[in-house]
Scaffold this motif. Structure first.
Motif, PDB file in Angstrom:
ATOM      1  N   GLN A  61      38.102 -11.203  32.447  1.00 49.83           N
ATOM      2  CA  GLN A  61      38.571 -10.070  31.320  1.00 49.83           C
ATOM      3  C   GLN A  61      38.073 -10.691  30.039  1.00 49.83           C
ATOM      4  O   GLN A  61      37.945 -11.923  29.516  1.00 49.83           O
ATOM      5  N   ASN A  94      34.844  -7.493  36.432  1.00 47.54           N
ATOM      6  CA  ASN A  94      35.789  -7.382  35.215  1.00 47.54           C
ATOM      7  C   ASN A  94      37.098  -6.673  35.652  1.00 47.54           C
ATOM      8  O   ASN A  94      37.256  -5.570  36.436  1.00 47.54           O
ATOM      9  N   PHE A  96      39.226  -5.304  34.342  1.00 48.56           N
ATOM     10  CA  PHE A  96      39.408  -3.807  33.910  1.00 48.56           C
ATOM     11  C   PHE A  96      38.273  -2.774  33.710  1.00 48.56           C
ATOM     12  O   PHE A  96      38.025  -1.892  33.183  1.00 48.56           O
ATOM     13  N   LYS A 112      38.906  -2.291  38.407  1.00 49.10           N
ATOM     14  CA  LYS A 112      40.121  -2.285  37.731  1.00 49.10           C
ATOM     15  C   LYS A 112      41.111  -1.974  39.181  1.00 49.10           C
ATOM     16  O   LYS A 112      42.057  -2.488  39.394  1.00 49.10           O
ATOM     17  N   THR A 123      43.814 -13.763  35.139  1.00 51.20           N
ATOM     18  CA  THR A 123      42.164 -14.228  35.065  1.00 51.20           C
ATOM     19  C   THR A 123      41.852 -15.696  34.264  1.00 51.20           C
ATOM     20  O   THR A 123      42.837 -16.132  33.469  1.00 51.20           O
TER      21      THR A 123
END
Length: 194
Positions: A61, A94, A96, A112, A123
């Motif tokens: 992230q 990622n 998010f 996400k 993370t």
């Protein structure tokens, strides 16, 4: 764009052994050897297998200090990165992010929503997938190992070795495998601070 290292910065990098990792538009640190895929997990497992490798997914992230340390201290270490590049196809996610992901059970998610579905909340988290895609399972059900969080060089590298050697299929727990290697490193004088 040409990057110029000042003598001070160059000496600092040499003294600390830290190499600055590139940061992408998404705010995640990047390795040029990470694989960019369509994030269809079954397809990625097949692609990795065709290359004689295993699939590893890394959840990161923006702003994660542990992710930055992983890139700058671990993934920049040739002993670590060379082993991973030789044995694994790594795809970065990622935690998010909104990129589309297709789970092993066929469900289409975003990065996400996949992290939530699979229960990954830290993370970096590295997820190691089996050699072939099982049907009807989710990624977290199919994973042969998961490494949540940041660790020192030897724990990090040894987890990749243990998965590569299929240690998860035997009776020797990762911690015992790791302890044997650490003991051997101590005896040989190679052990750095973990």
């Amino acid at each position: 764009m040409i990057k110029v290292l000042t003598p001070f910065l160059l000496l600092t990098l040499l003294a600390t052994g830290t190499v600055a990792a590139e940061v992408g538009e998404d705010g995640l640190h990047k390795q040029d050897w990470f694989t960019i895929s369509f994030r269809d997990i079954a397809e990625d497992i097949e692609t990795a297998a065709a290359e004689g490798k295993r699939l590893a997914i890394i959840f990161e992230q923006r702003g994660c200090i542990y992710c930055k340390a992983m890139h700058e201290k671990l993934l920049s270490d040739p002993e670590v990165s060379d082993f991973i590049k030789d044995h694994f196809m790594v795809v970065q996610y990622n935690m998010f992010g909104d990129e589309e992901v297709i789970d092993l059970d066929g469900e289409t998610l975003t990065e996400k929503s996949a992290a939530r579905k699979w229960g990954y909340v830290f993370t970096p988290t590295i997820v190691f997938l089996p050699e072939s895609a099982p049907e009807g399972k989710t990624v977290n059900e199919a994973a042969v190992a998961t490494m949540p969080g940041a660790f020192g060089k030897w724990t990090f590298l040894n987890m990749f070795r243990w998965v590569s050697e299929k240690g998860y299929a035997g009776d020797e727990h990762f911690q015992k495998y790791h302890a044997i290697i650490i003991n051997d490193l101590r005896e040989s004088g190679r052990l750095e601070t973990e």
